[in-house]
Design an enzyme around this catalytic site. Structure first.
Site, PDB file in Angstrom:
ATOM      1  N   CYS A 198       0.835  -1.206   0.000  1.00  0.00           N
ATOM      2  CA  CYS A 198       0.000   0.000   0.000  1.00  0.00           C
ATOM      3  C   CYS A 198       0.869   1.256   0.000  1.00  0.00           C
ATOM      4  O   CYS A 198       0.548   2.254  -0.652  1.00  0.00           O
ATOM      5  CB  CYS A 198      -0.922  -0.006   1.218  1.00  0.00           C
ATOM      6  SG  CYS A 198      -2.208  -1.275   1.161  1.00  0.00           S
ATOM      7  N   TYR A 199       1.957   1.197   0.733  1.00  0.00           N
ATOM      8  CA  TYR A 199       2.841   2.368   0.822  1.00  0.00           C
ATOM      9  C   TYR A 199       3.394   2.744  -0.554  1.00  0.00           C
ATOM     10  O   TYR A 199       3.457   3.928  -0.912  1.00  0.00           O
ATOM     11  CB  TYR A 199       3.989   2.080   1.782  1.00  0.00           C
ATOM     12  CG  TYR A 199       4.904   3.260   1.998  1.00  0.00           C
ATOM     13  CD1 TYR A 199       4.597   4.231   2.947  1.00  0.00           C
ATOM     14  CD2 TYR A 199       6.065   3.421   1.246  1.00  0.00           C
ATOM     15  CE1 TYR A 199       5.426   5.325   3.139  1.00  0.00           C
ATOM     16  CE2 TYR A 199       6.902   4.504   1.428  1.00  0.00           C
ATOM     17  CZ  TYR A 199       6.574   5.456   2.375  1.00  0.00           C
ATOM     18  OH  TYR A 199       7.398   6.544   2.559  1.00  0.00           O
ATOM     19  N   HIS A 200       3.793   1.765  -1.332  1.00  0.00           N
ATOM     20  CA  HIS A 200       4.401   2.043  -2.636  1.00  0.00           C
ATOM     21  C   HIS A 200       3.360   2.222  -3.744  1.00  0.00           C
ATOM     22  O   HIS A 200       3.727   2.585  -4.867  1.00  0.00           O
ATOM     23  CB  HIS A 200       5.367   0.926  -3.011  1.00  0.00           C
ATOM     24  CG  HIS A 200       6.580   0.866  -2.121  1.00  0.00           C
ATOM     25  ND1 HIS A 200       7.555   1.844  -2.136  1.00  0.00           N
ATOM     26  CD2 HIS A 200       6.952  -0.025  -1.159  1.00  0.00           C
ATOM     27  CE1 HIS A 200       8.488   1.551  -1.244  1.00  0.00           C
ATOM     28  NE2 HIS A 200       8.155   0.420  -0.640  1.00  0.00           N
TER      29      HIS A 200
END
Length: 397
Positions: free
Chosen positions: A295-297
């Site tokens: 999700c972060y990337h």
């Protein structure tokens, strides 16, 4: 411990027989049933009579029950054995008896037999009081509606000592930090009957107990592993220093990883989605990333719904490390066991958009003007859960 709980515990400990169970909708009439008095199971017959009732006969006795150390009822204990009936009941509480209302459903009813005619009765309402009563007598929530084995009870502090020794027996050398943390949790949870509900309702308190238990477990392991070493004279100063450094380094390396392992268990049991040591920019690896690196990337994932948390036992000199570990996230969080930080450092943290997370009982150790900006663990969990509940499932599965 509340005065009411303390009195209930003492009455049970001093009793000839004691029994507890939850008050149900059948008791209060909210289920539509209109039963007469509190039903007492046959396994708890010693609470009422020295000899069990005989089928085909009814027998009863009148007793005085002091409730909540406050008021008394002249009540009747009866065995119904005639016809098809075969049951024990506690009846006659008088008009205005306060514990048969809908609000009492789920409360814990406790009855202690002090003499043949004198009893003490208690009704505990708060989760904290009920949990502590169970812990005192080593009862699981499913072990109610039967006699409390006061004479055979192993107190939790004795039980945990036994469990620690049992764990140590299984190892000839130090297990890795994850196994140690798990062992400590198992020992504490087993001694104090900690279940999933407690992990959700008291994460701050349980985390500190786990850390204390692991410290005790570590000391037990040290005593076993180094018993042979310290029982003999050291051959040289170098040998002594080497052993001392080995002990100190192991203690220091254990502490930080221990905190991370226990926090991860708390988060898992609170059904949060997270990843440990997820890789962000420049191969940085924050301790906890919510929901995860994927999700972060994913630039389509809202940055405001990402949360990063560092975990450091002390943070006076190391809190700035967290600031560089996740560029997409403006507000960083840091969990610490540090008790008290200077106003200047707290202002620096505030200006750097770093929020401290500490065990609830530690907040009062910080300057008053900054206490409102510090989160406890429960509050942090609620914040993350709220973010994750509003997200499409395909983002965080």
């Amino acid at each position: 411990m509340s005065d009411l709980l303390n009195s209930a515990i003492q009455s049970v400990q001093q009793s000839k027989a004691a029994w507890c169970r939850y008050i149900t909708g059948n008791d209060t009439g909210t289920t539509g049933a209109h039963q007469y008095g509190f039903y007492i199971p046959k396994c708890a017959s010693k609470l009422i009579f020295d000899e069990p009732g005989k089928k085909g006969e009814n027998k009863d006795k009148y007793v005085t029950i002091q409730w909540q150390n406050d008021f008394t009822t002249d009540s009747r204990m009866i065995y119904y054995g005639k016809g098809t009936r075969n049951e024990y009941r506690l009846t006659r509480f008088g008009q205005g008896f306060p514990f048969l209302q809908d609000d009492n459903v789920g409360d814990l009813l406790i009855l202690a037999k002090l003499t043949e005619e004198d009893y003490a009765g208690y009704v505990l309402s708060s989760d904290e009081d009920i949990d502590e009563f169970f812990a005192t007598f080593n009862l699981a929530p499913g072990e109610t509606n039967q006699l409390i084995d006061v004479a055979g009870i192993v107190k939790p502090d004795v039980k945990i000592a036994q469990l620690l020794q049992e764990f140590v027996k299984g190892y000839d050398s130090f297990p890795d930090t994850r196994q140690m943390a798990l062992g400590a949790r198992d020992c504490y949870n087993g001694a104090y009957k900690v279940d999933a509900n407690v992990l959700k309702s008291k994460p701050d308190e349980i985390l500190l107990h786990w850390l204390d238990t692991e410290y005790d477990l570590f000391k037990c392991m040290e005593e076993k592993v180094y018993a042979g070493v310290i029982s003999k004279p050291f051959q040289s100063i170098d040998a002594f220093v080497k052993t001392a450094n080995e002990v100190l380094n192991r203690r220091k390396s254990r502490a930080g990883k221990s905190l991370e392992h226990h926090l991860a268990c708390i988060f898992t049991n609170n059904e949060l989605v997270f990843e440990e040591q997820a890789v962000t920019e420049d191969n940085k690896k924050p301790d906890f990333l919510f929901p995860n690196a994927e999700c972060y990337h994913n630039l389509l994932f809202p940055a405001d719904d990402l949360v990063v948390l560092g975990a450091k036992t002390t943070c006076k000199d190391r809190w700035r490390q967290v600031l560089t570990e996740a560029d997409r996230i403006d507000e960083k969080y840091l969990f610490t066991l540090q008790q008290g930080i200077s106003k200047n450092q707290l202002k620096e943290m505030h200006d750097s958009h770093l929020t401290l997370v500490v065990p609830k009982d530690y907040i009062n150790s910080f300057p008053k003007e900054y206490q409102g900006e510090i989160s406890d663990l429960s509050g942090f969990i609620r914040m993350v859960r709220k973010k994750q509940e509003s997200l499409p499932k395909y983002f965080i599965v």
